[in-house]
Design a protein around this motif. Sequence first.
Motif, PDB file in Angstrom:
ATOM      1  N   GLY A  57       2.053  -2.373  15.138  1.00 29.31           N
ATOM      2  CA  GLY A  57       2.691  -3.365  14.263  1.00 29.31           C
ATOM      3  C   GLY A  57       3.796  -2.754  13.429  1.00 29.31           C
ATOM      4  O   GLY A  57       4.867  -3.347  13.251  1.00 29.31           O
ATOM      5  N   VAL A  58       3.566  -1.559  12.924  1.00 27.53           N
ATOM      6  CA  VAL A  58       4.593  -0.872  12.139  1.00 27.53           C
ATOM      7  C   VAL A  58       5.781  -0.507  13.029  1.00 27.53           C
ATOM      8  O   VAL A  58       6.940  -0.684  12.639  1.00 27.53           O
ATOM      9  CB  VAL A  58       3.993   0.379  11.465  1.00 27.53           C
ATOM     10  N   ILE A  59       5.502  -0.027  14.238  1.00 32.78           N
ATOM     11  CA  ILE A  59       6.583   0.358  15.152  1.00 32.78           C
ATOM     12  C   ILE A  59       7.438  -0.850  15.520  1.00 32.78           C
ATOM     13  O   ILE A  59       8.674  -0.794  15.485  1.00 32.78           O
ATOM     14  CB  ILE A  59       6.002   1.028  16.412  1.00 32.78           C
ATOM     15  N   ILE A  60       6.796  -1.974  15.869  1.00 30.54           N
ATOM     16  CA  ILE A  60       7.555  -3.178  16.243  1.00 30.54           C
ATOM     17  C   ILE A  60       8.340  -3.714  15.053  1.00 30.54           C
ATOM     18  O   ILE A  60       9.497  -4.113  15.188  1.00 30.54           O
ATOM     19  CB  ILE A  60       6.607  -4.252  16.816  1.00 30.54           C
ATOM     20  N   GLY A  61       7.735  -3.728  13.868  1.00 29.47           N
ATOM     21  CA  GLY A  61       8.437  -4.207  12.679  1.00 29.47           C
ATOM     22  C   GLY A  61       9.648  -3.370  12.331  1.00 29.47           C
ATOM     23  O   GLY A  61      10.723  -3.896  12.011  1.00 29.47           O
ATOM     24  N   VAL A  62       9.514  -2.063  12.397  1.00 30.12           N
ATOM     25  CA  VAL A  62      10.644  -1.177  12.085  1.00 30.12           C
ATOM     26  C   VAL A  62      11.738  -1.318  13.133  1.00 30.12           C
ATOM     27  O   VAL A  62      12.929  -1.353  12.800  1.00 30.12           O
ATOM     28  CB  VAL A  62      10.148   0.281  11.960  1.00 30.12           C
ATOM     29  N   LEU A  63      11.356  -1.421  14.417  1.00 29.26           N
ATOM     30  CA  LEU A  63      12.360  -1.615  15.456  1.00 29.26           C
ATOM     31  C   LEU A  63      13.109  -2.932  15.283  1.00 29.26           C
ATOM     32  O   LEU A  63      14.337  -2.974  15.439  1.00 29.26           O
ATOM     33  CB  LEU A  63      11.711  -1.556  16.835  1.00 29.26           C
ATOM     34  N   LEU A  64      12.396  -4.010  14.980  1.00 33.79           N
ATOM     35  CA  LEU A  64      13.062  -5.296  14.749  1.00 33.79           C
ATOM     36  C   LEU A  64      14.004  -5.225  13.553  1.00 33.79           C
ATOM     37  O   LEU A  64      15.104  -5.772  13.587  1.00 33.79           O
ATOM     38  CB  LEU A  64      12.035  -6.403  14.529  1.00 33.79           C
TER      39      LEU A  64
END
Length: 108
Positions: A57-64
Amino acid sequence: MARGANRGDMAAGMSAMLMLSVLLSWIPGFGTLVAGIVGGKLASGFGAAFVAALLPGVIIGVLLFFLATLFAGLPIIGFVAGMGGLALAGMQVAALLVGAVIGGLLAS
């Protein structure tokens, strides 16, 4: 079982949650719940499943956030769009965490 043996299982659970949550994102709540259950069973434990659910979730949020800021022509508008993507990823993490807890308890 040795204490360090769960480390590889947690990485497998995290990668499964990340891939399945992206692939099943077209099913709004159920897709991330299924991804959490599968990843939680692979992580084989409550604590490992909980940590493995937070990282995708953190990885996807930061990428977005960074991709929206990068691709927008105006930095302020890109920042606002990135914050919206971060909020959407945060909403997906709730279902992922519930699924990971269920999967972690099923694996125990």
